[in-house]
Design a protein around this motif. Structure first.
Motif, short mmCIF file in Angstrom:
data_model
loop_
_atom_site.label_atom_id
_atom_site.label_comp_id
_atom_site.label_asym_id
_atom_site.label_seq_id
_atom_site.Cartn_x
_atom_site.Cartn_y
_atom_site.Cartn_z
N PHE A 8 0.72 -1.13 -0.17
CA PHE A 8 0.12 0.00 0.09
C PHE A 8 0.77 1.26 -0.06
CE2 PHE A 8 -2.71 -3.06 2.02
CZ PHE A 8 -3.88 -3.13 1.09
N ASN A 9 2.12 1.22 0.19
CA ASN A 9 3.12 2.53 0.02
C ASN A 9 3.25 2.80 -1.31
OD1 ASN A 9 3.25 2.89 2.88
ND2 ASN A 9 4.98 1.76 2.87
N GLU A 10 3.25 3.92 -1.79
CA GLU A 10 3.45 4.43 -2.97
C GLU A 10 4.80 5.13 -3.11
OE1 GLU A 10 0.49 6.55 -5.30
OE2 GLU A 10 -0.81 6.49 -3.31
N ARG A 11 5.48 4.71 -4.02
CA ARG A 11 6.82 4.83 -4.33
C ARG A 11 7.22 5.86 -5.41
NH1 ARG A 11 10.16 2.22 -0.51
NH2 ARG A 11 8.92 0.45 0.33
N CYS A 12 8.36 6.51 -5.19
CA CYS A 12 8.89 7.36 -6.42
C CYS A 12 9.38 6.59 -7.37
CB CYS A 12 10.05 8.49 -5.95
SG CYS A 12 11.04 9.16 -7.11
N PRO A 13 8.97 6.74 -8.56
CA PRO A 13 9.50 6.06 -9.90
C PRO A 13 11.19 5.92 -10.11
CG PRO A 13 8.05 7.55 -10.53
CD PRO A 13 8.11 7.70 -9.22
N LEU A 19 6.68 7.90 -0.73
CA LEU A 19 6.14 9.22 -1.00
C LEU A 19 5.79 9.87 0.58
CD1 LEU A 19 4.37 9.12 -4.36
CD2 LEU A 19 6.57 9.74 -4.11
N ASN A 20 5.75 11.22 0.62
CA ASN A 20 5.24 11.74 1.97
C ASN A 20 4.12 12.50 1.48
OD1 ASN A 20 7.46 10.87 3.34
ND2 ASN A 20 8.74 12.72 3.00
N THR A 21 2.97 12.87 2.55
CA THR A 21 1.78 13.33 2.19
C THR A 21 1.92 14.73 2.97
OG1 THR A 21 0.83 12.35 4.00
CG2 THR A 21 0.54 11.46 1.76
N SER A 22 2.85 15.49 3.04
CA SER A 22 3.01 16.60 3.77
C SER A 22 2.21 17.99 3.31
CB SER A 22 4.52 17.03 4.00
OG SER A 22 5.05 17.36 2.81
N LYS A 23 1.95 17.84 1.89
CA LYS A 23 1.36 19.10 1.09
C LYS A 23 -0.25 18.64 1.03
CE LYS A 23 5.61 20.72 -1.31
NZ LYS A 23 5.99 20.95 -2.47
N VAL A 31 -5.32 15.43 -1.97
CA VAL A 31 -4.17 14.75 -1.48
C VAL A 31 -2.83 14.97 -2.41
CG1 VAL A 31 -3.14 12.36 -0.64
CG2 VAL A 31 -5.68 13.16 -0.45
N VAL A 32 -1.73 15.47 -1.72
CA VAL A 32 -0.62 15.70 -2.73
C VAL A 32 0.49 14.75 -1.97
CG1 VAL A 32 1.06 17.18 -3.18
CG2 VAL A 32 -1.22 18.07 -3.09
N LYS A 33 1.15 13.90 -2.65
CA LYS A 33 2.26 13.16 -2.19
C LYS A 33 3.56 13.45 -2.95
CE LYS A 33 -0.49 9.29 -1.23
NZ LYS A 33 -1.09 7.63 -1.04
N VAL A 34 4.70 13.50 -2.30
CA VAL A 34 5.80 13.95 -2.75
C VAL A 34 6.78 13.20 -2.19
CG1 VAL A 34 7.51 16.20 -2.71
CG2 VAL A 34 4.94 16.41 -2.46
N CYS A 35 7.80 13.00 -3.34
CA CYS A 35 9.11 12.21 -2.91
C CYS A 35 9.81 13.10 -2.07
CB CYS A 35 9.91 12.13 -4.23
SG CYS A 35 11.39 11.37 -4.08
N VAL A 52 -2.86 13.65 -10.91
CA VAL A 52 -2.00 14.45 -11.56
C VAL A 52 -0.58 14.07 -11.09
CG1 VAL A 52 -1.25 16.84 -12.30
CG2 VAL A 52 -3.85 16.43 -11.72
N GLU A 53 0.09 13.72 -12.01
CA GLU A 53 1.49 13.28 -11.74
C GLU A 53 2.55 14.19 -12.42
OE1 GLU A 53 2.27 9.30 -12.89
OE2 GLU A 53 0.55 8.64 -11.45
N SER A 54 3.69 14.71 -11.60
CA SER A 54 4.62 15.42 -12.26
C SER A 54 6.30 15.01 -11.63
CB SER A 54 4.47 17.19 -12.02
OG SER A 54 3.66 17.34 -10.80
N ASP A 55 7.14 15.09 -12.62
CA ASP A 55 8.19 14.77 -12.68
C ASP A 55 9.23 15.82 -11.56
OD1 ASP A 55 8.04 12.44 -14.04
OD2 ASP A 55 8.74 13.40 -15.77
#
Length: 58
Positions: A8-13, A19-23, A31-35, A52-55
């Motif tokens: 269930f943990n989402e990871r950076c490709p 990924l952290n959910t601090s934002k 819900v914003v998840k960030v590497c 929406v995914e961004s690099d």
């Protein structure tokens, strides 16, 4: 059962860090998840029912 959280943990490709959910914004229900290394960002917008995914993280 200790390995169950790995499903269930989402990871950076790029770097494979969790990924952290601090934002996240509770007022807009996004819900914003960030590497942790700022390689990748993933946002969920429930009103639009889309991800929406961004690099690069701003």
């Amino acid at each position: 059962m200790k390995w169950l959280h790995l499903l269930f943990n989402e990871r950076c490709p790029k770097c494979k860090q969790v990924l952290n959910t601090s934002k996240s914004n509770a007022l807009r229900s996004t819900v914003v998840k960030v590497c942790p290394s700022n390689h990748y960002q993933k946002e969920f917008h429930p009103a639009l029912e889309m991800f929406v995914e961004s690099d690069e993280v701003l």
